[in-house]
Design a protein around this motif. Structure first.
Motif, PDB file in Angstrom:
ATOM      1  N   GLY A 266       0.823  -1.203   0.000  1.00  0.00           N
ATOM      2  CA  GLY A 266       0.000   0.000   0.000  1.00  0.00           C
ATOM      3  C   GLY A 266       0.859   1.255   0.000  1.00  0.00           C
ATOM      4  O   GLY A 266       1.850   1.343   0.728  1.00  0.00           O
ATOM      5  N   ARG A 267       0.476   2.214  -0.838  1.00  0.00           N
ATOM      6  CA  ARG A 267       1.154   3.510  -0.902  1.00  0.00           C
ATOM      7  C   ARG A 267       0.108   4.598  -1.154  1.00  0.00           C
ATOM      8  O   ARG A 267      -0.971   4.322  -1.688  1.00  0.00           O
ATOM      9  CB  ARG A 267       2.213   3.540  -2.010  1.00  0.00           C
ATOM     10  CG  ARG A 267       3.409   2.628  -1.800  1.00  0.00           C
ATOM     11  CD  ARG A 267       4.283   3.110  -0.659  1.00  0.00           C
ATOM     12  NE  ARG A 267       5.495   2.316  -0.503  1.00  0.00           N
ATOM     13  CZ  ARG A 267       5.610   1.296   0.351  1.00  0.00           C
ATOM     14  NH1 ARG A 267       4.558   0.932   1.096  1.00  0.00           N
ATOM     15  NH2 ARG A 267       6.752   0.642   0.454  1.00  0.00           N
ATOM     16  N   THR A 268       0.458   5.823  -0.799  1.00  0.00           N
ATOM     17  CA  THR A 268      -0.454   6.952  -0.993  1.00  0.00           C
ATOM     18  C   THR A 268       0.287   8.092  -1.666  1.00  0.00           C
ATOM     19  O   THR A 268       1.441   8.392  -1.316  1.00  0.00           O
ATOM     20  CB  THR A 268      -1.019   7.441   0.353  1.00  0.00           C
ATOM     21  OG1 THR A 268      -1.645   6.348   1.033  1.00  0.00           O
ATOM     22  CG2 THR A 268      -2.051   8.545   0.143  1.00  0.00           C
ATOM     23  N   ALA A 269      -0.385   8.727  -2.621  1.00  0.00           N
ATOM     24  CA  ALA A 269       0.169   9.884  -3.325  1.00  0.00           C
ATOM     25  C   ALA A 269      -0.863  11.004  -3.317  1.00  0.00           C
ATOM     26  O   ALA A 269      -2.037  10.797  -3.003  1.00  0.00           O
ATOM     27  CB  ALA A 269       0.546   9.515  -4.760  1.00  0.00           C
ATOM     28  N   VAL A 270      -0.406  12.187  -3.683  1.00  0.00           N
ATOM     29  CA  VAL A 270      -1.307  13.330  -3.838  1.00  0.00           C
ATOM     30  C   VAL A 270      -0.845  14.124  -5.051  1.00  0.00           C
ATOM     31  O   VAL A 270       0.357  14.274  -5.281  1.00  0.00           O
ATOM     32  CB  VAL A 270      -1.333  14.204  -2.562  1.00  0.00           C
ATOM     33  CG1 VAL A 270       0.061  14.725  -2.226  1.00  0.00           C
ATOM     34  CG2 VAL A 270      -2.322  15.350  -2.708  1.00  0.00           C
ATOM     35  N   LEU A 271      -1.791  14.569  -5.844  1.00  0.00           N
ATOM     36  CA  LEU A 271      -1.465  15.368  -7.022  1.00  0.00           C
ATOM     37  C   LEU A 271      -1.446  16.836  -6.613  1.00  0.00           C
ATOM     38  O   LEU A 271      -2.479  17.466  -6.450  1.00  0.00           O
ATOM     39  CB  LEU A 271      -2.497  15.136  -8.135  1.00  0.00           C
ATOM     40  CG  LEU A 271      -2.163  15.777  -9.487  1.00  0.00           C
ATOM     41  CD1 LEU A 271      -0.860  15.203 -10.050  1.00  0.00           C
ATOM     42  CD2 LEU A 271      -3.298  15.573 -10.485  1.00  0.00           C
ATOM     43  N   GLY A 272      -0.262  17.344  -6.415  1.00  0.00           N
ATOM     44  CA  GLY A 272      -0.107  18.704  -5.906  1.00  0.00           C
ATOM     45  C   GLY A 272       0.252  18.672  -4.433  1.00  0.00           C
ATOM     46  O   GLY A 272       0.281  17.621  -3.797  1.00  0.00           O
ATOM     47  N   GLU A 273       0.522  19.834  -3.860  1.00  0.00           N
ATOM     48  CA  GLU A 273       0.927  19.904  -2.461  1.00  0.00           C
ATOM     49  C   GLU A 273      -0.226  19.498  -1.548  1.00  0.00           C
ATOM     50  O   GLU A 273      -1.366  19.917  -1.747  1.00  0.00           O
ATOM     51  CB  GLU A 273       1.389  21.319  -2.117  1.00  0.00           C
ATOM     52  CG  GLU A 273       2.722  21.695  -2.735  1.00  0.00           C
ATOM     53  CD  GLU A 273       3.848  20.798  -2.259  1.00  0.00           C
ATOM     54  OE1 GLU A 273       3.898  20.478  -1.050  1.00  0.00           O
ATOM     55  OE2 GLU A 273       4.665  20.391  -3.099  1.00  0.00           O
ATOM     56  N   PRO A 274       0.057  18.681  -0.526  1.00  0.00           N
ATOM     57  CA  PRO A 274      -1.006  18.261   0.394  1.00  0.00           C
ATOM     58  C   PRO A 274      -1.421  19.398   1.312  1.00  0.00           C
ATOM     59  O   PRO A 274      -0.595  20.249   1.685  1.00  0.00           O
ATOM     60  CB  PRO A 274      -0.334  17.135   1.185  1.00  0.00           C
ATOM     61  CG  PRO A 274       1.123  17.484   1.169  1.00  0.00           C
ATOM     62  CD  PRO A 274       1.363  18.090  -0.182  1.00  0.00           C
ATOM     63  N   ASP A 275      -2.698  19.426   1.665  1.00  0.00           N
ATOM     64  CA  ASP A 275      -3.116  20.417   2.644  1.00  0.00           C
ATOM     65  C   ASP A 275      -2.705  19.952   4.038  1.00  0.00           C
ATOM     66  O   ASP A 275      -2.200  18.839   4.229  1.00  0.00           O
ATOM     67  CB  ASP A 275      -4.617  20.689   2.558  1.00  0.00           C
ATOM     68  CG  ASP A 275      -5.482  19.466   2.840  1.00  0.00           C
ATOM     69  OD1 ASP A 275      -5.010  18.530   3.536  1.00  0.00           O
ATOM     70  OD2 ASP A 275      -6.636  19.438   2.374  1.00  0.00           O
ATOM     71  N   ALA A 276      -2.941  20.800   5.042  1.00  0.00           N
ATOM     72  CA  ALA A 276      -2.466  20.514   6.388  1.00  0.00           C
ATOM     73  C   ALA A 276      -3.108  19.248   6.954  1.00  0.00           C
ATOM     74  O   ALA A 276      -2.451  18.462   7.653  1.00  0.00           O
ATOM     75  CB  ALA A 276      -2.739  21.697   7.302  1.00  0.00           C
ATOM     76  N   THR A 277      -4.381  19.031   6.665  1.00  0.00           N
ATOM     77  CA  THR A 277      -5.070  17.855   7.201  1.00  0.00           C
ATOM     78  C   THR A 277      -4.472  16.571   6.650  1.00  0.00           C
ATOM     79  O   THR A 277      -4.179  15.622   7.398  1.00  0.00           O
ATOM     80  CB  THR A 277      -6.567  17.924   6.872  1.00  0.00           C
ATOM     81  OG1 THR A 277      -7.138  19.072   7.487  1.00  0.00           O
ATOM     82  CG2 THR A 277      -7.292  16.675   7.381  1.00  0.00           C
ATOM     83  N   LEU A 278      -4.267  16.517   5.337  1.00  0.00           N
ATOM     84  CA  LEU A 278      -3.685  15.329   4.728  1.00  0.00           C
ATOM     85  C   LEU A 278      -2.279  15.093   5.255  1.00  0.00           C
ATOM     86  O   LEU A 278      -1.918  13.960   5.601  1.00  0.00           O
ATOM     87  CB  LEU A 278      -3.675  15.469   3.205  1.00  0.00           C
ATOM     88  CG  LEU A 278      -2.957  14.355   2.431  1.00  0.00           C
ATOM     89  CD1 LEU A 278      -3.520  12.984   2.775  1.00  0.00           C
ATOM     90  CD2 LEU A 278      -3.037  14.618   0.926  1.00  0.00           C
ATOM     91  N   ALA A 279      -1.480  16.123   5.323  1.00  0.00           N
ATOM     92  CA  ALA A 279      -0.101  15.971   5.799  1.00  0.00           C
ATOM     93  C   ALA A 279      -0.071  15.442   7.234  1.00  0.00           C
ATOM     94  O   ALA A 279       0.721  14.554   7.566  1.00  0.00           O
ATOM     95  CB  ALA A 279       0.633  17.300   5.699  1.00  0.00           C
TER      96      ALA A 279
END
Length: 396
Positions: A266-279
């Protein structure tokens, strides 16, 4: 060994021999003269033969009879030539059901014209009689009843699964290498999809890249979850035509099978900079996994490992963190001993292979996860996965 005319015979591998030797050693410890086992993974472990049809259809159509110096396999007529091509002597395969093969003229094992038994029970009864099985026989449920009825002078009891479970729980070096390679293929599939991650690409397109990469490396893709945006909160979501947008979470949960051995990464990515909640949330689940990895050692209980993960994730701000498990053993089955859950009674031992994971799913927001495979060592654990575990930030 009887050769199968027209089909090249692959001799049993060193790993197949080592698995059978370990199984026979555990049988001896259990004072068992014969073992009667079913199930795709147990039959493969005992006999070296993996039936594609049995794995896909799940009909329980194969049974292995394991003695200290003999081995028989009962299965569908269609599987016979493949089992023999894999190294099983033709006179040790007892087929049931109807299937048609044409054969060249001359001496052959007689696949085209041999009488077949109507069902598995008849085939197993014939193998039990012809094998000369006697003494203490371990089987389960219906197979035990069949063995007792066929061999009334034998001592038949349950416990076959305890024997196979004990043999399979700690992995042989060859098994570890196959699990490592299977994990590498899953990681390569994720990396290939990440290289194509951009706004407008669909989940299906990303999933196709994952699957193609695993297949190109020799793996059999078994599950490919690429869930994006709010759909990333759907734990085992099928691929769709949804197009990725800037800011989306992209959660990967993928696995394949290599020579019978599973991967689950399992891995997780984000397209663009993550917001504070995701980080913040990703930092919490990553720390939960890292605390598991730091504490894994022989003697640690599966329930203890679960509590370590939960406590670390909650300390990172996801409160309450509710999970039914935070990992599982992996091998010829995707879920094996040890379990990593609140009610687990399993204890880690050297050689066990374990998946550790700390997913988090919030409907309407999204889902995140990191999942890796390790083998338990005397000093802790050795990683079988190697790709970066941080939140993968991809430029839109």
């Amino acid at each position: 060994m009887t050769a199968l005319t027209g089909v090249p015979v692959t001799r049993p591998t060193a790993l197949a021999d080592a698995r059978l030797a370990r199984l026979r050693a555990v049988m001896a410890d259990a004072d068992a003269d014969w073992l009667v086992v079913s199930g795709v993974a147990d039959v493969l472990y005992a006999s070296g033969y993996r039936s594609v049809s049995d794995a896909v259809i799940g009909r329980g159509g194969l049974v292995a009879l394991v003695g200290q110096d003999d081995l028989w396999l009962c299965g569908p007529a269609a599987d016979g030539p493949a089992a023999v091509a894999g190294g099983l002597p033709a006179d040790r395969y007892v087929g049931w059901g109807r299937f048609f093969f044409d054969e060249p003229e001359g001496p052959t094992p007689g696949w085209a014209h041999a009488e077949r038994y109507a069902g598995l029970s008849e085939a197993v009864a014939d193998a039990l009689q012809r094998s000369g099985a006697r003494g203490r026989i371990l089987a389960e449920a219906d197979l035990g009843e069949l063995a007792a009825a066929t061999l009334p002078t034998a001592s038949v009891s349950g416990g076959a699964r305890r024997v196979t479970g004990a043999a399979r729980s700690a992995k042989l070096p060859g098994e570890v290498e196959l699990l490592r390679r299977s994990a590498e293929l899953a990681e390569a599939g994720i990396q290939a999809a990440l290289s194509e991650l951009r706004a407008g690409v669909t989940e299906r397109e990303l999933g196709a890249r994952v699957a193609a990469t695993m297949a190109a490396g020799g793996g059999e893709p078994r599950f490919v979850v690429v869930a994006t945006g709010e759909r990333s909160a759907l734990a085992d979501a099928p691929l769709t035509g949804r197009r990725v947008e800037a800011g989306d979470i992209v959660r990967f949960d993928v696995g394949c099978v290599l020579d019978g051995y599973w991967s689950d990464v399992g891995r997780t990515a984000v397209l663009g900079e993550p917001d504070a909640t995701l980080a913040r949330r990703y930092a919490a689940v990553l720390d939960g996994e890292e605390q598991q990895l730091r504490n894994i050692a022989p003697g640690l209980g599966g329930a203890e490992l679960f509590e370590i993960a939960v406590a670390a994730v909650e300390a990172g701000g996801i409160t309450p963190y509710r999970r039914h498990h935070c990992g599982h053993g992996i091998g010829l089955d995707i879920y094996e001993t040890p379990g990593v859950g609140p009610a687990s009674r399993d204890v880690l031992r050297e050689g066990m292979t374990v998946n550790v994971e700390t997913p988090y799913y919030e409907l309407g927001w999204g889902g995140i996860m990191v999942e890796d495979t390790v083998v338990v060592t005397t000093e802790g654990c050795e990683w079988l996965t190697a790709s970066p575990r941080d939140l993968r930030v991809v430029e839109p």
